[in-house]
Design a protein around this motif. Structure first.
Motif, PDB file in Angstrom:
ATOM      1  N   ILE A  65      10.986   6.316 -12.422  1.00 40.33           N
ATOM      2  CA  ILE A  65      10.154   6.132 -11.226  1.00 40.33           C
ATOM      3  C   ILE A  65      10.990   5.560 -10.093  1.00 40.33           C
ATOM      4  O   ILE A  65      10.935   6.038  -8.955  1.00 40.33           O
ATOM      5  CB  ILE A  65       8.943   5.229 -11.538  1.00 40.33           C
ATOM      6  N   VAL A  66      11.787   4.538 -10.398  1.00 42.25           N
ATOM      7  CA  VAL A  66      12.620   3.904  -9.371  1.00 42.25           C
ATOM      8  C   VAL A  66      13.610   4.901  -8.783  1.00 42.25           C
ATOM      9  O   VAL A  66      13.755   5.017  -7.562  1.00 42.25           O
ATOM     10  CB  VAL A  66      13.357   2.671  -9.944  1.00 42.25           C
ATOM     11  N   ALA A  76      13.544   6.279  -4.993  1.00 38.45           N
ATOM     12  CA  ALA A  76      14.723   5.952  -4.184  1.00 38.45           C
ATOM     13  C   ALA A  76      15.282   7.206  -3.528  1.00 38.45           C
ATOM     14  O   ALA A  76      15.679   7.190  -2.359  1.00 38.45           O
ATOM     15  CB  ALA A  76      15.782   5.279  -5.036  1.00 38.45           C
ATOM     16  N   ALA A  77      15.302   8.311  -4.272  1.00 34.70           N
ATOM     17  CA  ALA A  77      15.794   9.569  -3.712  1.00 34.70           C
ATOM     18  C   ALA A  77      14.833  10.115  -2.651  1.00 34.70           C
ATOM     19  O   ALA A  77      15.267  10.584  -1.602  1.00 34.70           O
ATOM     20  CB  ALA A  77      15.983  10.592  -4.824  1.00 34.70           C
ATOM     21  N   ARG A  78      13.527  10.025  -2.919  1.00 35.54           N
ATOM     22  CA  ARG A  78      12.539  10.542  -1.966  1.00 35.54           C
ATOM     23  C   ARG A  78      12.515   9.742  -0.670  1.00 35.54           C
ATOM     24  O   ARG A  78      12.363  10.308   0.408  1.00 35.54           O
ATOM     25  CB  ARG A  78      11.130  10.511  -2.569  1.00 35.54           C
ATOM     26  N   LEU A  79      12.633   8.430  -0.793  1.00 32.26           N
ATOM     27  CA  LEU A  79      12.504   7.548   0.375  1.00 32.26           C
ATOM     28  C   LEU A  79      13.854   7.131   0.950  1.00 32.26           C
ATOM     29  O   LEU A  79      13.903   6.319   1.872  1.00 32.26           O
ATOM     30  CB  LEU A  79      11.691   6.307   0.000  1.00 32.26           C
ATOM     31  N   HIS A  80      14.942   7.648   0.382  1.00 33.53           N
ATOM     32  CA  HIS A  80      16.301   7.347   0.844  1.00 33.53           C
ATOM     33  C   HIS A  80      16.573   5.849   0.863  1.00 33.53           C
ATOM     34  O   HIS A  80      17.089   5.298   1.821  1.00 33.53           O
ATOM     35  CB  HIS A  80      16.548   7.943   2.238  1.00 33.53           C
ATOM     36  N   ARG A  81      16.209   5.191  -0.232  1.00 36.99           N
ATOM     37  CA  ARG A  81      16.450   3.759  -0.390  1.00 36.99           C
ATOM     38  C   ARG A  81      17.080   3.526  -1.749  1.00 36.99           C
ATOM     39  O   ARG A  81      16.547   3.959  -2.757  1.00 36.99           O
ATOM     40  CB  ARG A  81      15.134   2.966  -0.347  1.00 36.99           C
ATOM     41  N   SER A  82      18.197   2.843  -1.774  1.00 34.10           N
ATOM     42  CA  SER A  82      18.830   2.556  -3.061  1.00 34.10           C
ATOM     43  C   SER A  82      19.244   1.095  -3.179  1.00 34.10           C
ATOM     44  O   SER A  82      19.978   0.732  -4.101  1.00 34.10           O
ATOM     45  CB  SER A  82      20.048   3.457  -3.260  1.00 34.10           C
ATOM     46  N   ASP A  83      18.758   0.261  -2.280  1.00 32.27           N
ATOM     47  CA  ASP A  83      19.136  -1.155  -2.316  1.00 32.27           C
ATOM     48  C   ASP A  83      18.394  -1.884  -3.440  1.00 32.27           C
ATOM     49  O   ASP A  83      17.330  -1.459  -3.872  1.00 32.27           O
ATOM     50  CB  ASP A  83      18.859  -1.800  -0.963  1.00 32.27           C
ATOM     51  N   PRO A  84      18.954  -2.966  -3.933  1.00 28.86           N
ATOM     52  CA  PRO A  84      18.330  -3.719  -5.036  1.00 28.86           C
ATOM     53  C   PRO A  84      16.948  -4.274  -4.681  1.00 28.86           C
ATOM     54  O   PRO A  84      16.093  -4.379  -5.561  1.00 28.86           O
ATOM     55  CB  PRO A  84      19.315  -4.861  -5.304  1.00 28.86           C
ATOM     56  N   ARG A 105       0.805  -1.222   0.000  1.00 28.90           N
ATOM     57  CA  ARG A 105       0.000   0.000   0.000  1.00 28.90           C
ATOM     58  C   ARG A 105       0.838   1.271   0.000  1.00 28.90           C
ATOM     59  O   ARG A 105       0.591   2.181  -0.780  1.00 28.90           O
ATOM     60  CB  ARG A 105      -0.933   0.013   1.188  1.00 28.90           C
ATOM     61  N   HIS A 106       1.815   1.369   0.881  1.00 27.95           N
ATOM     62  CA  HIS A 106       2.598   2.599   0.989  1.00 27.95           C
ATOM     63  C   HIS A 106       3.372   2.864  -0.298  1.00 27.95           C
ATOM     64  O   HIS A 106       3.397   3.993  -0.791  1.00 27.95           O
ATOM     65  CB  HIS A 106       3.554   2.519   2.186  1.00 27.95           C
ATOM     66  N   LEU A 107       3.968   1.840  -0.840  1.00 32.61           N
ATOM     67  CA  LEU A 107       4.752   1.997  -2.058  1.00 32.61           C
ATOM     68  C   LEU A 107       3.856   2.336  -3.253  1.00 32.61           C
ATOM     69  O   LEU A 107       4.185   3.214  -4.056  1.00 32.61           O
ATOM     70  CB  LEU A 107       5.567   0.736  -2.332  1.00 32.61           C
ATOM     71  N   MET A 108       2.715   1.675  -3.364  1.00 37.81           N
ATOM     72  CA  MET A 108       1.803   1.961  -4.469  1.00 37.81           C
ATOM     73  C   MET A 108       1.266   3.381  -4.359  1.00 37.81           C
ATOM     74  O   MET A 108       1.153   4.098  -5.358  1.00 37.81           O
ATOM     75  CB  MET A 108       0.641   0.961  -4.485  1.00 37.81           C
ATOM     76  N   ARG A 109       0.976   3.795  -3.151  1.00 39.76           N
ATOM     77  CA  ARG A 109       0.503   5.169  -2.944  1.00 39.76           C
ATOM     78  C   ARG A 109       1.587   6.177  -3.359  1.00 39.76           C
ATOM     79  O   ARG A 109       1.289   7.186  -3.999  1.00 39.76           O
ATOM     80  CB  ARG A 109       0.102   5.360  -1.488  1.00 39.76           C
ATOM     81  N   SER A 110       2.838   5.878  -3.045  1.00 38.55           N
ATOM     82  CA  SER A 110       3.945   6.758  -3.430  1.00 38.55           C
ATOM     83  C   SER A 110       4.097   6.822  -4.953  1.00 38.55           C
ATOM     84  O   SER A 110       4.344   7.897  -5.511  1.00 38.55           O
ATOM     85  CB  SER A 110       5.251   6.279  -2.815  1.00 38.55           C
ATOM     86  N   ILE A 111       3.940   5.698  -5.618  1.00 42.94           N
ATOM     87  CA  ILE A 111       4.026   5.654  -7.078  1.00 42.94           C
ATOM     88  C   ILE A 111       2.909   6.493  -7.698  1.00 42.94           C
ATOM     89  O   ILE A 111       3.146   7.302  -8.602  1.00 42.94           O
ATOM     90  CB  ILE A 111       3.977   4.203  -7.593  1.00 42.94           C
TER      91      ILE A 111
END
Length: 103
Positions: free
Chosen positions: A40-41, A45-53, A18-24
């Motif tokens: 999009i990725v 990744a920049a907005r949520l500070h996540r860059s892991d595979p 849900r959270h990820l789909m809402r962000s998309i």
């Protein structure tokens, strides 16, 4: 020797994150234009500070699932909003709308 056919079942639909789909959806709505999957990725990744595979894999899975659920439209790895009822979809993806009543 036994000869037979292998029956293939349709894959079970995965529940949306849900959270990820809402962000998309918020990203696509705020840019008001179609975006490539890599764009999009990288933006999320920049907005949520996540860059892991694993994060990148989850975003791509959610994009694929959103197309199969009819929320997004895809043409040549460019995704755009499809639904005219976007507000209803966004409300159903809200964190507190899990279908249970809170006491």
């Amino acid at each position: 020797m036994q000869v037979g056919y292998k029956l293939r079942r349709a894959p079970q639909p995965r529940p949306l994150v849900r959270h990820l789909m809402r962000s998309i959806l918020q990203l696509l709505q705020s840019t008001q234009r179609p975006m490539r999957d890599t764009e999009i990725v990288s933006t999320l990744a920049a907005r949520l500070h996540r860059s892991d595979p694993e994060f990148q894999r989850q975003v791509l899975l959610n994009l694929h699932d959103a197309v199969s659920y009819g929320i997004l439209k895809r043409q040549l790895n460019v995704y755009s909003l499809r639904s005219k009822q976007l507000s209803a979809i966004m409300d159903s993806l809200a964190p507190n709308s899990s279908g249970r009543t809170q006491r």
